[in-house]
Design a protein around this motif. Structure first.
Motif, mmCIF file in Angstrom:
data_model
loop_
_atom_site.group_PDB
_atom_site.id
_atom_site.type_symbol
_atom_site.label_atom_id
_atom_site.label_comp_id
_atom_site.label_asym_id
_atom_site.label_seq_id
_atom_site.Cartn_x
_atom_site.Cartn_y
_atom_site.Cartn_z
ATOM 1 N N ASP A 95 0.883 -1.026 0.021
ATOM 2 C CA ASP A 95 -0.017 0.013 0.096
ATOM 3 C C ASP A 95 0.925 1.184 0.036
ATOM 4 O O ASP A 95 1.617 1.396 0.896
ATOM 5 N N TYR A 96 0.777 2.043 -0.828
ATOM 6 C CA TYR A 96 1.524 3.262 -1.191
ATOM 7 C C TYR A 96 0.599 4.400 -0.788
ATOM 8 O O TYR A 96 1.134 5.707 -0.770
ATOM 9 N N ALA A 97 -0.614 4.272 0.152
ATOM 10 C CA ALA A 97 -1.237 5.617 0.354
ATOM 11 C C ALA A 97 -0.795 6.406 1.396
ATOM 12 O O ALA A 97 0.126 6.129 2.050
ATOM 13 N N LYS A 98 -1.058 7.652 1.198
ATOM 14 C CA LYS A 98 -0.373 8.701 2.395
ATOM 15 C C LYS A 98 -1.249 8.651 3.538
ATOM 16 O O LYS A 98 -0.801 9.445 4.385
ATOM 17 N N THR A 99 -2.341 7.934 3.571
ATOM 18 C CA THR A 99 -3.208 7.727 4.908
ATOM 19 C C THR A 99 -3.171 6.313 5.245
ATOM 20 O O THR A 99 -3.404 5.379 4.337
#
Ligand SMILES: [Cu+2]
Length: 206
Positions: A95-99
């Motif tokens: 997961d490369y999400a920022k959240t």
């Protein structure tokens, strides 16, 4: 005379190669170990069997469970090597999400980077917004930062720190510098309201 010399050289080369075999095994075994530290369990030294460390147990930092003395009794230092085969590549569903939600689900945190497109080899800062799982701003957190390149076994060239608590649940993190392109992991250990949890982000830098 020359012939004797030749035989001697061959003998030395032969012994040299014998000496290499076990040490290569060790390197290979060490690469399979999941400890953040170095433990001397059989698994880590020889690659035999499974690692039986339990995370958080008596000083053990293995992701796996190794039965080294360090992990069972808390004595001595853990001698496992940080690099693990399974961990040295990002999984395809990384997961490369920022959240992200913290490991134990206590906090939710998002980051913004300045500049937005994260450069390599340049000092940058992030803003980390910390909330409880149900969305309340966490205004009095103590946060520590670490960056890691699992494929290479090294961290950041700098020691980023929270330099400002903005008061609304956001924190300024200065001193971040990614020294090369590739897969990075950024971890923020957040301590607030008597609870500690870690939020981890994956980054793929070009
Ligand atoms: Cu690297």
């Amino acid at each position: 005379m020359f012939r004797k010399f030749g035989i001697l050289i061959l003998a030395v080369m032969f012994l040299g190669s014998m000496a290499w075999i076990p040490s290569l095994d060790l390197v290979d075994a060490a690469a399979k170990c999941a400890c953040g530290k170095d433990c001397k369990c059989e698994h880590c030294m020889t690659g035999k069997g499974e690692c039986h460390c339990k995370p958080g147990e008596k000083g053990c930092t293995c992701g796996k469970g190794c039965t080294c003395e360090h992990c069972r009794t808390g004595k001595g230092e853990c001698k496992c090597h940080a690099a693990v085969v399974e961990k040295t590549k990002p999984t395809s569903d990384a997961d490369y999400a920022k959240t992200m939600t913290s490991k134990a689900g206590i906090f939710k945190a998002s980051y913004t980077s300045d500049p937005d497109a994260i450069p390599v080899n340049q000092m940058i800062s992030w803003k980390l917004k910390v909330e409880t799982a149900d969305g309340q701003a966490v205004k009095d957190a103590e946060i520590s930062v670490s960056g890691d390149m699992p494929e290479h076994g090294h961290g950041l060239p700098t020691e980023p720190k929270v330099t400002k608590n903005c008061g609304d649940g956001t924190y300024l993190v200065e001193g971040i510098k990614f020294s090369m392109p590739g897969w990075w992991i950024m971890s923020f250990t957040i301590k607030a309201g008597g609870k500690t949890d870690t939020v981890t982000y994956n980054l793929q830098l070009k």
